[in-house]
Every structure is written in C-alpha cells, then in structure tokens.
Design a protein around this motif. Structure first.
Motif, PDB file in Angstrom:
ATOM      1  N   PRO A  82     -13.510  63.739  36.722  1.00 53.82           N
ATOM      2  CA  PRO A  82     -14.309  64.222  35.584  1.00 53.82           C
ATOM      3  C   PRO A  82     -13.936  65.624  35.143  1.00 53.82           C
ATOM      4  CG  PRO A  82     -15.714  63.199  37.251  1.00 53.82           C
ATOM      5  CD  PRO A  82     -14.355  63.381  37.863  1.00 53.82           C
ATOM      6  N   ALA A  83     -13.536  66.467  36.098  1.00 54.71           N
ATOM      7  CA  ALA A  83     -13.199  67.846  35.766  1.00 54.71           C
ATOM      8  C   ALA A  83     -11.880  67.961  35.014  1.00 54.71           C
ATOM      9  CB  ALA A  83     -13.142  68.690  37.035  1.00 54.71           C
ATOM     10  N   ALA A  84     -11.076  66.917  35.048  1.00 51.96           N
ATOM     11  CA  ALA A  84      -9.778  66.932  34.369  1.00 51.96           C
ATOM     12  C   ALA A  84      -9.757  65.978  33.187  1.00 51.96           C
ATOM     13  CB  ALA A  84      -8.669  66.565  35.349  1.00 51.96           C
ATOM     14  N   THR A  85     -10.935  65.683  32.637  1.00 50.28           N
ATOM     15  CA  THR A  85     -11.039  64.777  31.499  1.00 50.28           C
ATOM     16  C   THR A  85     -11.657  65.511  30.322  1.00 50.28           C
ATOM     17  OG1 THR A  85     -11.298  62.871  32.974  1.00 50.28           O
ATOM     18  CG2 THR A  85     -11.955  62.584  30.671  1.00 50.28           C
ATOM     19  N   ALA A  86     -10.936  65.568  29.230  1.00 50.14           N
ATOM     20  CA  ALA A  86     -11.393  66.256  28.021  1.00 50.14           C
ATOM     21  C   ALA A  86     -12.048  65.268  27.063  1.00 50.14           C
ATOM     22  CB  ALA A  86     -10.214  66.943  27.336  1.00 50.14           C
ATOM     23  N   VAL A  87     -12.895  65.788  26.198  1.00 45.08           N
ATOM     24  CA  VAL A  87     -13.512  65.004  25.125  1.00 45.08           C
ATOM     25  C   VAL A  87     -13.268  65.729  23.813  1.00 45.08           C
ATOM     26  CG1 VAL A  87     -15.605  63.956  24.210  1.00 45.08           C
ATOM     27  CG2 VAL A  87     -15.315  64.179  26.694  1.00 45.08           C
ATOM     28  N   VAL A  88     -12.710  65.020  22.833  1.00 46.38           N
ATOM     29  CA  VAL A  88     -12.470  65.589  21.506  1.00 46.38           C
ATOM     30  C   VAL A  88     -13.083  64.646  20.485  1.00 46.38           C
ATOM     31  CG1 VAL A  88     -10.766  66.474  19.888  1.00 46.38           C
ATOM     32  CG2 VAL A  88     -10.280  66.546  22.349  1.00 46.38           C
ATOM     33  N   TYR A 135     -21.014  60.436  30.757  1.00 47.77           N
ATOM     34  CA  TYR A 135     -20.019  60.014  31.748  1.00 47.77           C
ATOM     35  C   TYR A 135     -19.738  61.097  32.788  1.00 47.77           C
ATOM     36  CZ  TYR A 135     -19.260  55.990  28.794  1.00 47.77           C
ATOM     37  OH  TYR A 135     -19.447  54.830  28.081  1.00 47.77           O
ATOM     38  N   GLY A 136     -20.481  62.197  32.746  1.00 49.55           N
ATOM     39  CA  GLY A 136     -20.295  63.257  33.734  1.00 49.55           C
ATOM     40  C   GLY A 136     -18.974  63.978  33.616  1.00 49.55           C
ATOM     41  N   LEU A 137     -18.434  64.083  32.404  1.00 50.52           N
ATOM     42  CA  LEU A 137     -17.121  64.693  32.200  1.00 50.52           C
ATOM     43  C   LEU A 137     -17.260  66.210  32.096  1.00 50.52           C
ATOM     44  CD1 LEU A 137     -15.769  62.128  29.592  1.00 50.52           C
ATOM     45  CD2 LEU A 137     -15.726  62.015  32.095  1.00 50.52           C
ATOM     46  N   ARG A 138     -16.394  66.934  32.798  1.00 49.99           N
ATOM     47  CA  ARG A 138     -16.514  68.387  32.875  1.00 49.99           C
ATOM     48  C   ARG A 138     -15.258  69.118  32.396  1.00 49.99           C
ATOM     49  NH1 ARG A 138     -17.997  66.606  37.876  1.00 49.99           N
ATOM     50  NH2 ARG A 138     -16.317  67.760  38.916  1.00 49.99           N
ATOM     51  N   GLY A 139     -14.356  68.404  31.750  1.00 51.59           N
ATOM     52  CA  GLY A 139     -13.176  69.052  31.202  1.00 51.59           C
ATOM     53  C   GLY A 139     -13.478  69.698  29.863  1.00 51.59           C
TER      54      GLY A 139
END
Length: 313
Positions: A82-88, A135-139
């Motif tokens: 999750p820490a290495a997943t970006a959202v744009v 989704y718990g994404l932290r990027g």
C-alpha cells in the motif's frame, strides 16, 4: 520519455463503471452490451454511503481494475504494498453538485443547516482521498482538474511516479458524473461514468508474474494537436493501428482504425484519456497490432499518448 526497460510502465488491469458497458472490451463495439453496468443498482451499498456520485462511480471502476490486475481478492484484500501504490484521479466536474448544494444551503438556510457528512465532498481531493482510504493506499495521491486533456495527463503523472521510484503501482482514474448541475454547466450530457487503469513498473509486474497488457511509450503536450502527436510519436514506431480521437490531427500517424469515444458515450472531459487507455488495452488483448494513439484537446494545450502492445516493450 525513456523507453529502456528500467523505465518501462505497463498497463496490467482495467475497470469501467459506464452505463451499459461490462468492461473495456465493450468500448470497441458500436452499441452498449446487454447486462452492463447499471447506476441504479451499481451505485448502492453500505460502502458507498455519504459519498458523492463521482466518488461512487470511481470506486466501482477501481474494484474491477484491481481484480483484473490480480491485485485484489475477497480474502486478502489489496495484495501489493500500500505504501508504494499511488492514486491519480482526473475529474473536472466531479464535485460540482456538492459544492453548489453547499452554497445553496448556506445561502438559503444558513450555515447551521449544513451537514458535516457532506463536507468532504466539497473538496477537489475527495475522490482520490476516498479511493486511497477504501483500499488503504498510502503512496502519492494526485487529483487533476485541467480540462479534457486531464485523463491523458493523469496517465503521464502515474507513469512518472513509477519511473522516478515513488511507486511501483499507480491506480489512474478518470470520472465525470452527470447531474442537473453538470448539465446546466456543459449544456450537454456527460458520460456519467468512470474508468480505472492499473499501471505497474516492468520490475513490479515481473516480480509477481503479472501479465502486461499494454506499455506506455510516448507523451506529448503542445499548443496544437499535431505538435503533441509528433512529440508523443518521437520515440515510438512509425504509424498507428488505432487512433483514439475526437478530431483527427492534420497529419495522422497512419491509417488505422479511428475510435471516437465521445461520439458514443457523451462528453467525457477528464475521463476521456483513461477511457481511451482502457480501450487501447482491450484492443491489444484482442490481437490489435501496431501502437495506439490517444489524443485530447484542452483549452490551453493538446495532449497525445502513444501506447504499444506489451511485446513491443
């Protein structure tokens, strides 16, 4: 854009929440498929409570995209880091109804009548924030609202976040809802849908055994459409097998199939580029040869993005 393996970025998943369509392959047809997405039933559920329409559409597109990429399942949830997943996210009119609703309520009934649960929807970062939270994404998270070129720009942002090592995965979304506020503003019917694309570095995809579906090859931004196309195609092969446009450039690169998604779906605005990318991916899945060129004309510049089949990386 560099095309060496270290900077190669693949599309590994797509998802749609567009009325009447079941998936990206339906974008290549001439009529909506039966049994496709129905907003009346698809935008309900406990997980969508207290969220505006654009956010609900976006979440309904992201889920299938992550499943298509093999990054989410019912038992384990999101399976990448999750820490290495970006959202744009690209959206121009996504929260207009929420903003106008808040302003009208404040003007007519005073600030005490405002609801705290609706306040997050008045922020332009609301959509991207809800996706990350869900989704718990932290990027890195990026929201774009820069006109019709925003979808292709969002893909470029996602690609660059991966290329510079800020993320191994980027979830890129384009969403535009249709409602009374948007209809009055645009004077036309918006797509009322969302598309999501999962991007991954070649290293990340290979490490988990993911199937590459398309590769991002070139990006161009220029005052005119032909200049943007020349820049996007500078590092790619000659010609294009699929042209995803709403207006052909004066010097089209090849005589491939022309696909105008806005003529079929309505005004796509910031969702256009992500829908185009999903359509190109489906075209490669079906054996389409040669690169696909997607273009969009913005108010200040035109943008072009060149995609190639995965074996061209």
């Amino acid at each position: 854009m560099s095309t060496d393996r270290a900077h190669t970025v693949f599309v590994t998943g797509t998802g749609l929440a567009v009325p009447g369509l079941s998936g990206a392959a339906d974008l290549l047809g001439t009529a909506p498929a039966e049994g496709g997405f129905d907003p009346e039933t698809g935008l309900t559920g406990r997980d969508l409570r207290h969220k505006d329409r654009a956010t609900r559409l976006a979440l309904r597109a992201v889920g299938p995209a992550l499943e298509d990429a093999g990054l989410h399942d019912a038992d384990d949830g999101f399976t990448a880091d999750p820490a290495a997943t970006a959202v744009v996210v690209s959206s121009n009119t996504g929260n207009y109804d929420s903003v106008c609703g808040y302003v009208d309520t404040a003007a007519l009934r005073g600030s005490r009548a405002l609801s705290a649960t609706g306040l997050p929807q008045t922020s332009t970062s609301g959509i991207v924030g809800w996706i990350a939270i869900n989704y718990g994404l932290r990027g890195p998270t990026v929201g774009l609202g820069n006109g019709p070129a925003g979808g292709l720009d969002a893909l470029h942002w996602g690609r660059n976040l991966i290329a510079v090592g800020r993320a191994g995965v980027a979830v890129v979304v384009g969403v535009e809802p249709h409602n009374d506020v948007v209809a009055r503003l645009l004077g036309t019917t918006a797509v009322d849908g969302a598309a999501a694309v999962v991007l991954e570095s070649a290293e990340h995809a290979a490490r988990r055994g993911a199937r590459p579906r398309a590769v991002l090859r070139g990006y161009g931004r220029a005052p005119g459409l032909d200049g943007a196309v020349r820049r996007a195609a500078a590092d790619g092969p000659d010609g294009a097998g699929l042209l995803l446009v709403d207006r052909l450039p004066d010097e089209p690169p090849g005589t491939g199939r022309v696909l105008d998604l806005q003529a079929r779906l309505g005004h796509c605005s910031g969702a256009l580029g992500v829908l185009q990318c999903a359509a190109a991916t489906a075209w490669f899945d079906r054996g389409g040869r040669g690169p696909a060129l997607a273009t969009a004309e913005g108010t200040d510049a035109s943008v072009a993005l060149l995609l190639a089949p995965p074996d061209a990386s």
